[in-house]
Design a protein around this motif. Structure first.
Motif: not given
Ligand code: ACK
Length: 259
Positions: A195-208
């Motif tokens: 996870c990059g700065p200020d990012s949460q794991p939930v972002q991976t699904g959204l970015d995918l």
């Protein structure tokens, strides 16, 4: 007879053990190392992920490895699962009850790298899809308004000639066929690796979801860069998709994660 209520987890998913986690890390470090050697991609990434151009160590330094085991979330219940009808209904499904504690072999078909996250992309088989209950289209509505922006990013990038120091080919090639390795049910399946700065794991699904949307809007002749064992496409705004030529199979256990 009193019917006991199940104790519901924060999420259900497929979990890898510690040694597989380490092997996976080595695998994607090998891929990232090659990416940080692709001349103009490095420059492009640097704009969105400062210091990414300085090599693998500084790139990896940007992304914190999430706590706990690597996993693929199959159903996210949230912090108050007992209050959720939906979570109870899922836990009560036959397929879920039968699958708990069972071994599943999962296919990693690639990786995604964005300014926010690093993730492994998963292709679920039909049995695994029966356990899948995540939203594959979350955020798509706002993305479809971005059509022009995405196309613009793609055009700009595809006009560039990438030099690829790793394959020594000098230029990038073009895909001859349509390139949509996953879409529809289960396409959001992933493991968050960083996870990059200020990012949460939930972002991976959204970015995918975002990257799959880019794939659907890209012409078949869109450029890719060849690295050892994989093809790399750049979709603008620091978003990279890595398509493995040979899928990596990993053993996982289907279970729940409790807090
Ligand atoms: O990488 P992930 O699938 O993204 O693994 C973690 C896991 O649950 C524990 O946080 C995922 N997650 C978190 N919030 C949500 C949400 N609102 N919807 C779907 N998945 C979520 C996160």
């Amino acid at each position: 007879l009193k019917k006991f209520q199940p104790v519901l987890p924060l999420y259900f998913g497929w979990f890898v053990n510690q040694s597989t986690k380490l092997e996976m890390e080595l695998g994607f470090h090998k891929i990232l190392k090659q990416i940080t050697k692709i001349g103009s991609l490095k420059e492009e990434l640097e704009k969105f992920c400062p210091s990414a151009g300085e090599g693998i160590d500084s790139l990896l330094h940007r992304y914190a490895v999430p706590e706990g085991p690597f996993h693929i979330t199959a159903k996210y219940n949230g912090l108050k699962p007992d209050k959720s009808e939906d979570a109870l209904e899922y836990a009560d499904k036959d397929v879920v009850k039968k699958s708990l504690g069972q071994l599943f072999q999962i296919s990693i078909i690639g990786y995604i790298l964005t300014p926010s996250i690093i993730g492994a992309r998963i292709r679920l088989n039909s049995r695994q899809k029966q356990l899948w209950a995540q939203d594959d289209t979350e955020g798509l509505d706002s993305l479809s308004n971005n059509k022009t922006e995405v196309n613009l990013a793609l055009t700009t990038v595809s006009n560039k000639e990438y030099t690829c120091e790793v394959s020594g080919k000098g230029k990038c090639d073009t895909f001859k066929t349509s390139f949509r390795p996953t879409h529809g049910l289960g396409s959001r399946a992933h493991m968050t690796l960083g996870c990059g700065p200020d990012s949460q794991p939930v972002q991976t699904g959204l970015d995918l979801v975002d990257i799959i949307d880019c794939e659907s809007k890209t012409s078949n002749n869109f450029h890719y860069m060849q690295i050892e064992g994989a093809k790399v496409r750049y979709y603008g705004k620091g978003r990279c998709a890595i398509y493995l030529e040979d899928f990596v199979k990993v053993n996982t256990i289907f279970s729940g994660f409790y807090v």
